[in-house]
Design a protein around this motif. Structure first.
Motif, mmCIF file in Angstrom:
data_model
loop_
_atom_site.group_PDB
_atom_site.id
_atom_site.type_symbol
_atom_site.label_atom_id
_atom_site.label_comp_id
_atom_site.label_asym_id
_atom_site.label_seq_id
_atom_site.Cartn_x
_atom_site.Cartn_y
_atom_site.Cartn_z
ATOM 1 N N SER A 167 1.112 -1.063 0.060
ATOM 2 C CA SER A 167 -0.233 0.056 -0.039
ATOM 3 C C SER A 167 0.920 1.476 0.184
ATOM 4 C CB SER A 167 -1.185 -0.279 1.709
ATOM 5 O OG SER A 167 -1.788 1.544 1.136
ATOM 6 N N LYS A 170 1.938 2.211 -3.228
ATOM 7 C CA LYS A 170 0.959 2.581 -4.232
ATOM 8 C C LYS A 170 -0.052 3.645 -3.922
ATOM 9 C CE LYS A 170 -2.024 -1.749 -4.864
ATOM 10 N NZ LYS A 170 -2.974 -2.369 -4.558
ATOM 11 N N ARG A 171 0.817 4.725 -2.472
ATOM 12 C CA ARG A 171 0.487 5.452 -1.819
ATOM 13 C C ARG A 171 0.742 7.206 -2.367
ATOM 14 N NH1 ARG A 171 -0.458 2.978 2.487
ATOM 15 N NH2 ARG A 171 1.608 4.463 3.581
ATOM 16 N N LEU A 197 -6.441 1.013 -3.061
ATOM 17 C CA LEU A 197 -4.993 1.837 -2.472
ATOM 18 C C LEU A 197 -4.318 1.032 -1.265
ATOM 19 C CD1 LEU A 197 -3.652 4.991 -3.270
ATOM 20 C CD2 LEU A 197 -5.788 5.701 -1.631
ATOM 21 N N VAL A 293 -7.222 6.315 -9.519
ATOM 22 C CA VAL A 293 -6.800 5.003 -9.230
ATOM 23 C C VAL A 293 -7.035 4.152 -9.974
ATOM 24 C CG1 VAL A 293 -6.770 3.132 -7.167
ATOM 25 C CG2 VAL A 293 -6.975 5.667 -6.433
#
Length: 587
Positions: A167, A170-171, A197, A293
């Motif tokens: 995560s 991704k963030r 996310l 996203v």
């Protein structure tokens, strides 16, 4: 959603509330505060008011008239589920709701719930000349006396062995995208985006493993997740880590107000207009832009791609067992009985997490209802010498499936008109599956490939050809699609889409052939792309008019069937393997 009020009584009660609110009409959308396809029982307002249970639609209630709208998939369902004495029915593509409303009540003050409508939809009604009035409550809730409580299922970790990416990575990537556009933060309202996310999953709505909530992602990669505290056990809070703050949804209004003076991105199509309205009222600058996203989520990474292959192998084993069973039992089983049998075969896999949508199980004329949902009242015996359509899918932690097969139950040969239509549908399916196309191609450019064999016979179908698929997420996932109205989103490696042309003769039969396709590079330099077929299940040879096939089409079918037999055969019992060998024999 049971209630003692009749359809006319529901409308009368709603109109009384609208009169007190000082509006001459009300626009009711089908979605919830997340504008999703699947909604929890407490958000099924359209179904409660109208009786229509399809996954897309809206209703407009005026003082003297009321219209419920949906798309081509649900035209017949609208007729059967809604009371024609109080509800008019409309095709929302051919007759846009805003155009009908403006003609029926020009200049009217029409109320709407700003938490249930996108900015784009609101703008269409305003451009039509209607005075749209934001209400501080939903008038349907005032008359829906037995409305269910909201879901409180826990949000749970989705492990890296399934997600393939942590995560934090991704963030940071999404936050960098936001910063590059000059925004300070983005509001995320799609629970599927939040699930991807933060690498969490849930069970708040049927068929889609999401936990309902909202989030604000800032340019420094910090996140505030707005979710009911009861939905966040300590294990999940620990999984989220210190960079993800949590708060109750009720605090979001204050946090949006605290963004005064900042530039905040909001999706005008995928988010309720309330978010943009609240930000502007607080003095923030709203930056319109798609949910950032969506594209990264659609591009499945290597772990997710391999997971999809594993999920489809598992699903193909269940489908082989089911189709073998159906061959012996169709004459004596019903539409519901077939669903129960297929569910049972899928449940034999320890990884099975439920269906990815409610199965469409239609025999004869029921198959012509594109998104038919069988009920105990409509359940039909499949019977002999019948066209039977089964569209179903499953959720596994490593992938989501969606597959349609059309079967002729025999014992007589299929009528020529049925086999001809089924073969043309299959030819369209093959044309798309075998396509090689340049990088940058959008779905609208590929759609005609699947329709051309039908067009040559003066036939067509009133739905898209392909939709995106999530990874243990939504069975219908944007932003990519293949249809005459596809958005200008190029297909990219890692995207998974359906390939599902069809033909439907109202009152007669329905035919659809659906596999899932994975986009990959066809040339080493990536200039051309092609599809890998993920689904593993035979097409019914009894519905193939071989004389219509070209040598290339015949070769495609034989190679596909040989692959199905090779990959599925070793995993099924002897009787199923023998049946599969016959079903997959060369044409």
């Amino acid at each position: 959603m049971t209630d003692t009020l009749s359809p006319p009584e529901k409308l009368a009660a709603l109109r009384a509330v609208l009169a007190r609110d000082g509006v001459q009409g009300f626009l009711l959308t089908r979605g919830d505060a997340h504008l999703g396809e699947y909604v929890a029982p407490d958000s099924e307002r359209l179904a409660w008011l109208t009786g229509f249970t399809g996954s897309a639609g809206c209703a407009v209630v005026l003082a003297e008239r009321a219209m419920v709208f949906s798309d081509g998939r649900y035209v017949l369902q609208l007729e059967t589920q809604t009371d024609g004495t109080v509800w008019e029915r409309g095709h929302m593509i051919e007759l846009p709701p805003e155009r009908w409303t403006a003609a029926a009540a020009p200049g009217a003050r029409v109320g709407y719930d700003p938490r249930l409508i996108s900015a784009e939809m609101l703008a269409r009604f305003e451009r039509a000349g209607l005075v749209m009035v934001a209400l501080d409550h939903n008038p349907v809730d005032a008359v829906w006396t037995d409305r269910p409580a909201p879901p409180l299922a826990p949000a749970l970790p989705h492990e890296a062995r399934f997600s393939g990416r942590d995560s934090e990575d991704k963030r940071r990537a999404i936050a960098a995208m936001i910063a590059e556009t000059g925004a300070d933060a983005v509001v995320l309202t799609d629970p599927a985006s939040i699930a991807w996310l933060l690498n969490i999953r849930g069970s708040d709505v049927p068929c889609t493993p999401i936990a309902q909530g909202f989030a604000i992602l800032r340019a420094d990669a910090s996140v505030t997740l707005y979710m009911a505290p009861e939905k966040l056990p300590e294990t999940t809070r620990a999984w989220l880590g210190n960079a993800v703050a949590t708060a109750a949804p009720e605090r979001m209004a204050a946090d949006l107000a605290a963004l005064a003076g900042q530039r905040v991105r909001v999706d005008p199509a995928g988010s309720a207009v309330w978010f943009a309205q609240a930000l502007r009222a607080a003095g923030a600058t709203v930056v319109d832009g798609p949910d950032p996203v969506l594209l990264p989520k659609a591009r499945k990474n290597a772990v997710e791609q391999e997971g999809a292959r594993s999920a489809h192998l598992r699903d193909g084993i269940a489908l082989a067992k089911f189709l073998h069973w159906l061959d012996a039992n169709a004459a004596a089983t019903s539409e519901i009985g077939a669903i129960e049998a297929l569910d049972g075969f899928r449940a034999e896999a320890a990884e099975f997490r439920g269906n990815s949508f409610d199965a469409i199980s239609g025999a004869g004329p029921d198959g012509a209802i594109i998104h038919y949902r069988v009920t105990p009242e409509t359940d039909r015996l499949i019977g002999a010498d019948t066209v039977y359509l089964i569209d179903s899918g499953a959720q596994y932690p490593d992938g989501t499936t969606d597959v349609t097969r059309t079967v002729w139950t025999g014992p007589s040969p299929a009528p020529d008109e049925v086999a001809d239509a089924a073969t043309r549908v299959l030819q369209g399916h093959i044309a798309l599956a075998a396509a090689i196309f340049p990088k940058g191609t959008t779905g609208i450019r590929l759609d005609a490939l699947a329709r051309l064999p039908l067009w040559r016979a003066g036939l067509d179908y009133d739905h898209g050809t392909g939709h995106g698929i999530g990874s243990f997420l939504a069975v219908h996932e944007g932003p990519c699609s293949i249809s005459p109205r596809s958005p200008p989103v190029p297909l990219e490696p890692g995207m998974i889409l359906s390939d599902e042309p069809g033909y439907y003769r109202p009152g007669g039969f329905g035919i659809r052939a659906e596999n899932l396709l994975l986009v990959g590079e066809h040339t080493p330099d990536g200039r051309f792309l092609a599809f890998e077929t993920l689904t593993l299940a035979p097409f019914d040879r009894r519905l193939i008019a071989t004389a219509l096939l070209s040598p290339a089409e015949r070769d495609w079918i034989d190679r596909y069937h040989a692959r199905v037999l090779a990959q599925i055969g070793p995993h099924v019992p002897d009787a199923v393997r023998a049946w599969l060998a016959s079903a997959c024999a060369p044409l």
